[in-house]
Design a protein around this motif. Structure first.
Motif, PDB file in Angstrom:
ATOM      1  N   ASN A  67      85.935 -11.162 -18.633  1.00  0.00           N
ATOM      2  CA  ASN A  67      86.704  -9.934 -18.455  1.00  0.00           C
ATOM      3  C   ASN A  67      86.478  -8.928 -19.578  1.00  0.00           C
ATOM      4  O   ASN A  67      87.129  -7.883 -19.613  1.00  0.00           O
ATOM      5  CB  ASN A  67      88.199 -10.268 -18.361  1.00  0.00           C
ATOM      6  CG  ASN A  67      88.507 -11.188 -17.189  1.00  0.00           C
ATOM      7  OD1 ASN A  67      87.919 -11.049 -16.116  1.00  0.00           O
ATOM      8  ND2 ASN A  67      89.407 -12.131 -17.395  1.00  0.00           N
ATOM      9  N   GLY A  68      85.582  -9.226 -20.501  1.00  0.00           N
ATOM     10  CA  GLY A  68      85.305  -8.326 -21.614  1.00  0.00           C
ATOM     11  C   GLY A  68      86.256  -8.471 -22.779  1.00  0.00           C
ATOM     12  O   GLY A  68      86.194  -7.686 -23.735  1.00  0.00           O
ATOM     13  N   LYS A  69      87.126  -9.468 -22.743  1.00  0.00           N
ATOM     14  CA  LYS A  69      88.065  -9.698 -23.832  1.00  0.00           C
ATOM     15  C   LYS A  69      87.356 -10.364 -25.000  1.00  0.00           C
ATOM     16  O   LYS A  69      86.617 -11.341 -24.823  1.00  0.00           O
ATOM     17  CB  LYS A  69      89.224 -10.572 -23.346  1.00  0.00           C
ATOM     18  CG  LYS A  69      90.241 -10.900 -24.431  1.00  0.00           C
ATOM     19  CD  LYS A  69      91.322 -11.831 -23.897  1.00  0.00           C
ATOM     20  CE  LYS A  69      92.298 -12.241 -24.986  1.00  0.00           C
ATOM     21  NZ  LYS A  69      93.330 -13.180 -24.461  1.00  0.00           N
ATOM     22  N   THR A  70      87.577  -9.860 -26.193  1.00  0.00           N
ATOM     23  CA  THR A  70      86.940 -10.418 -27.383  1.00  0.00           C
ATOM     24  C   THR A  70      87.702 -11.652 -27.841  1.00  0.00           C
ATOM     25  O   THR A  70      88.880 -11.578 -28.199  1.00  0.00           O
ATOM     26  CB  THR A  70      86.896  -9.380 -28.524  1.00  0.00           C
ATOM     27  OG1 THR A  70      86.173  -8.228 -28.087  1.00  0.00           O
ATOM     28  CG2 THR A  70      86.215  -9.967 -29.748  1.00  0.00           C
ATOM     29  N   LEU A  71      87.033 -12.786 -27.820  1.00  0.00           N
ATOM     30  CA  LEU A  71      87.639 -14.046 -28.242  1.00  0.00           C
ATOM     31  C   LEU A  71      87.408 -14.327 -29.719  1.00  0.00           C
ATOM     32  O   LEU A  71      88.217 -15.010 -30.357  1.00  0.00           O
ATOM     33  CB  LEU A  71      87.062 -15.197 -27.407  1.00  0.00           C
ATOM     34  CG  LEU A  71      87.197 -15.074 -25.892  1.00  0.00           C
ATOM     35  CD1 LEU A  71      86.490 -16.225 -25.208  1.00  0.00           C
ATOM     36  CD2 LEU A  71      88.658 -15.015 -25.481  1.00  0.00           C
ATOM     37  N   TYR A  72      86.312 -13.814 -30.221  1.00  0.00           N
ATOM     38  CA  TYR A  72      85.948 -14.079 -31.611  1.00  0.00           C
ATOM     39  C   TYR A  72      85.117 -12.911 -32.112  1.00  0.00           C
ATOM     40  O   TYR A  72      84.236 -12.415 -31.402  1.00  0.00           O
ATOM     41  CB  TYR A  72      85.147 -15.387 -31.705  1.00  0.00           C
ATOM     42  CG  TYR A  72      84.477 -15.623 -33.039  1.00  0.00           C
ATOM     43  CD1 TYR A  72      85.150 -16.236 -34.078  1.00  0.00           C
ATOM     44  CD2 TYR A  72      83.147 -15.240 -33.245  1.00  0.00           C
ATOM     45  CE1 TYR A  72      84.530 -16.470 -35.299  1.00  0.00           C
ATOM     46  CE2 TYR A  72      82.520 -15.476 -34.461  1.00  0.00           C
ATOM     47  CZ  TYR A  72      83.211 -16.086 -35.479  1.00  0.00           C
ATOM     48  OH  TYR A  72      82.598 -16.310 -36.679  1.00  0.00           O
ATOM     49  N   HIS A  84      86.532 -22.916 -28.321  1.00  0.00           N
ATOM     50  CA  HIS A  84      87.474 -22.305 -27.384  1.00  0.00           C
ATOM     51  C   HIS A  84      87.354 -23.008 -26.047  1.00  0.00           C
ATOM     52  O   HIS A  84      86.284 -23.504 -25.683  1.00  0.00           O
ATOM     53  CB  HIS A  84      87.172 -20.813 -27.237  1.00  0.00           C
ATOM     54  CG  HIS A  84      88.145 -20.078 -26.376  1.00  0.00           C
ATOM     55  ND1 HIS A  84      89.418 -19.747 -26.793  1.00  0.00           N
ATOM     56  CD2 HIS A  84      88.036 -19.615 -25.102  1.00  0.00           C
ATOM     57  CE1 HIS A  84      90.046 -19.104 -25.832  1.00  0.00           C
ATOM     58  NE2 HIS A  84      89.230 -19.017 -24.789  1.00  0.00           N
ATOM     59  N   ARG A  85      88.451 -23.034 -25.319  1.00  0.00           N
ATOM     60  CA  ARG A  85      88.452 -23.582 -23.969  1.00  0.00           C
ATOM     61  C   ARG A  85      88.550 -22.420 -22.982  1.00  0.00           C
ATOM     62  O   ARG A  85      89.443 -21.582 -23.087  1.00  0.00           O
ATOM     63  CB  ARG A  85      89.609 -24.559 -23.773  1.00  0.00           C
ATOM     64  CG  ARG A  85      89.507 -25.393 -22.507  1.00  0.00           C
ATOM     65  CD  ARG A  85      90.510 -26.527 -22.513  1.00  0.00           C
ATOM     66  NE  ARG A  85      90.243 -27.502 -23.561  1.00  0.00           N
ATOM     67  CZ  ARG A  85      89.380 -28.515 -23.441  1.00  0.00           C
ATOM     68  NH1 ARG A  85      88.703 -28.658 -22.305  1.00  0.00           N
ATOM     69  NH2 ARG A  85      89.216 -29.359 -24.436  1.00  0.00           N
ATOM     70  N   ALA A  86      87.609 -22.371 -22.071  1.00  0.00           N
ATOM     71  CA  ALA A  86      87.507 -21.243 -21.146  1.00  0.00           C
ATOM     72  C   ALA A  86      88.773 -21.114 -20.295  1.00  0.00           C
ATOM     73  O   ALA A  86      89.194 -22.067 -19.651  1.00  0.00           O
ATOM     74  CB  ALA A  86      86.288 -21.411 -20.243  1.00  0.00           C
ATOM     75  N   THR A  93      79.738 -14.285 -23.062  1.00  0.00           N
ATOM     76  CA  THR A  93      78.684 -13.638 -23.849  1.00  0.00           C
ATOM     77  C   THR A  93      78.975 -13.800 -25.334  1.00  0.00           C
ATOM     78  O   THR A  93      80.106 -13.592 -25.782  1.00  0.00           O
ATOM     79  CB  THR A  93      78.593 -12.139 -23.516  1.00  0.00           C
ATOM     80  OG1 THR A  93      78.367 -11.971 -22.113  1.00  0.00           O
ATOM     81  CG2 THR A  93      77.465 -11.477 -24.293  1.00  0.00           C
ATOM     82  N   PHE A  94      77.957 -14.194 -26.072  1.00  0.00           N
ATOM     83  CA  PHE A  94      78.071 -14.202 -27.532  1.00  0.00           C
ATOM     84  C   PHE A  94      76.858 -13.485 -28.114  1.00  0.00           C
ATOM     85  O   PHE A  94      75.724 -13.691 -27.679  1.00  0.00           O
ATOM     86  CB  PHE A  94      78.207 -15.623 -28.089  1.00  0.00           C
ATOM     87  CG  PHE A  94      77.099 -16.568 -27.738  1.00  0.00           C
ATOM     88  CD1 PHE A  94      76.073 -16.817 -28.648  1.00  0.00           C
ATOM     89  CD2 PHE A  94      77.076 -17.225 -26.514  1.00  0.00           C
ATOM     90  CE1 PHE A  94      75.054 -17.695 -28.343  1.00  0.00           C
ATOM     91  CE2 PHE A  94      76.059 -18.105 -26.204  1.00  0.00           C
ATOM     92  CZ  PHE A  94      75.039 -18.340 -27.125  1.00  0.00           C
ATOM     93  N   CYS A  95      77.138 -12.591 -29.068  1.00  0.00           N
ATOM     94  CA  CYS A  95      76.110 -11.706 -29.613  1.00  0.00           C
ATOM     95  C   CYS A  95      76.051 -11.810 -31.125  1.00  0.00           C
ATOM     96  O   CYS A  95      77.064 -12.054 -31.796  1.00  0.00           O
ATOM     97  CB  CYS A  95      76.393 -10.249 -29.219  1.00  0.00           C
ATOM     98  SG  CYS A  95      76.383  -9.947 -27.434  1.00  0.00           S
TER      99      CYS A  95
END
Length: 211
Positions: A67-72, A84-86, A93-95
């Protein structure tokens, strides 16, 4: 007894860790590199990364859900780990970003593990009785092997990082030595020419008229 022990050992060696991938890649200056992974809801994932070479050995990193939410999100990190647990199914995505650097490229290593580690024994998650001595030994050996794998990865990265630093230091010392040699030659020649000019006699020009 020996055949049973051999079967347990073979099962222990075949027991895999959580699925995933590890990669070492070049990240140019003022660039960003992203990776994508489709995950199911409730699936656990872990991202470990470390900068091996380049600049101050730092990089920006962030992880986003479908959803485009930044987790980290961390800036200028040399190394870090994120688990993290999905919460939603989809593409995560991780960049890694080196956009803050304008002249130094980086070498980045990351290890992306997906899912919980499967039990090394077939019925370990459903059994109600205590483990036998052999089964407990297998579990202990399996955990020790995982520790060895993690330690080997850590020391391999440290060795690569130290080797690159040593090569860079060697290049700097070599360039400095060449520069000092050239400067020494220039100073020596200049001193010889200066001393020679002190002992050079000025001859009178023939036909000069004195008054």
């Amino acid at each position: 007894m020996g055949g049973r022990a051999l079967c347990w050992l073979l099962w222990l060696l075949q027991a895999g860790r959580a699925g995933g991938a590890e990669l070492t890649f070049e990240l140019p200056d003022s660039a960003r590199q992203c990776f994508h992974q489709r995950l199911q809801r409730g699936l656990k994932f872990t991202l470990d990364f470390q900068v091996i070479s380049g600049g101050h050995y730092d990089v920006d990193c962030y992880v986003e859900d479908p959803n485009g939410k930044t987790l980290y999100k961390e800036a200028k990190k040399q190394y870090d780990s994120f688990s993290h647990r999905a919460e939603a199914a989809g593409i995560y995505t991780f960049c890694f970003s080196n956009e803050f650097s304008t002249f130094s490229h980086k070498t980045v290593y990351f290890d992306f593990q997906v899912g919980d580690e499967p039990p090394i024994l077939p019925d370990m998650s459903h059994r109600v009785t205590a483990l036998t001595q052999m089964e407990s030994a297998c579990v202990t050996i399996h955990e020790a092997l995982n520790t060895v794998i993690d330690s080997q990865t850590h020391y391999r990265l440290r060795e690569a990082q130290d080797r690159i630093r040593a090569e860079e230091l060697n290049n700097h010392v070599s360039y400095w030595s060449v520069g000092e040699t050239i400067l020494l030659l220039v100073v020596s020649v200049s001193q010889v020419m200066l001393l020679k000019s002190f002992f050079t006699e000025t001859r009178a020009t023939p036909g000069a008229v004195s008054t």
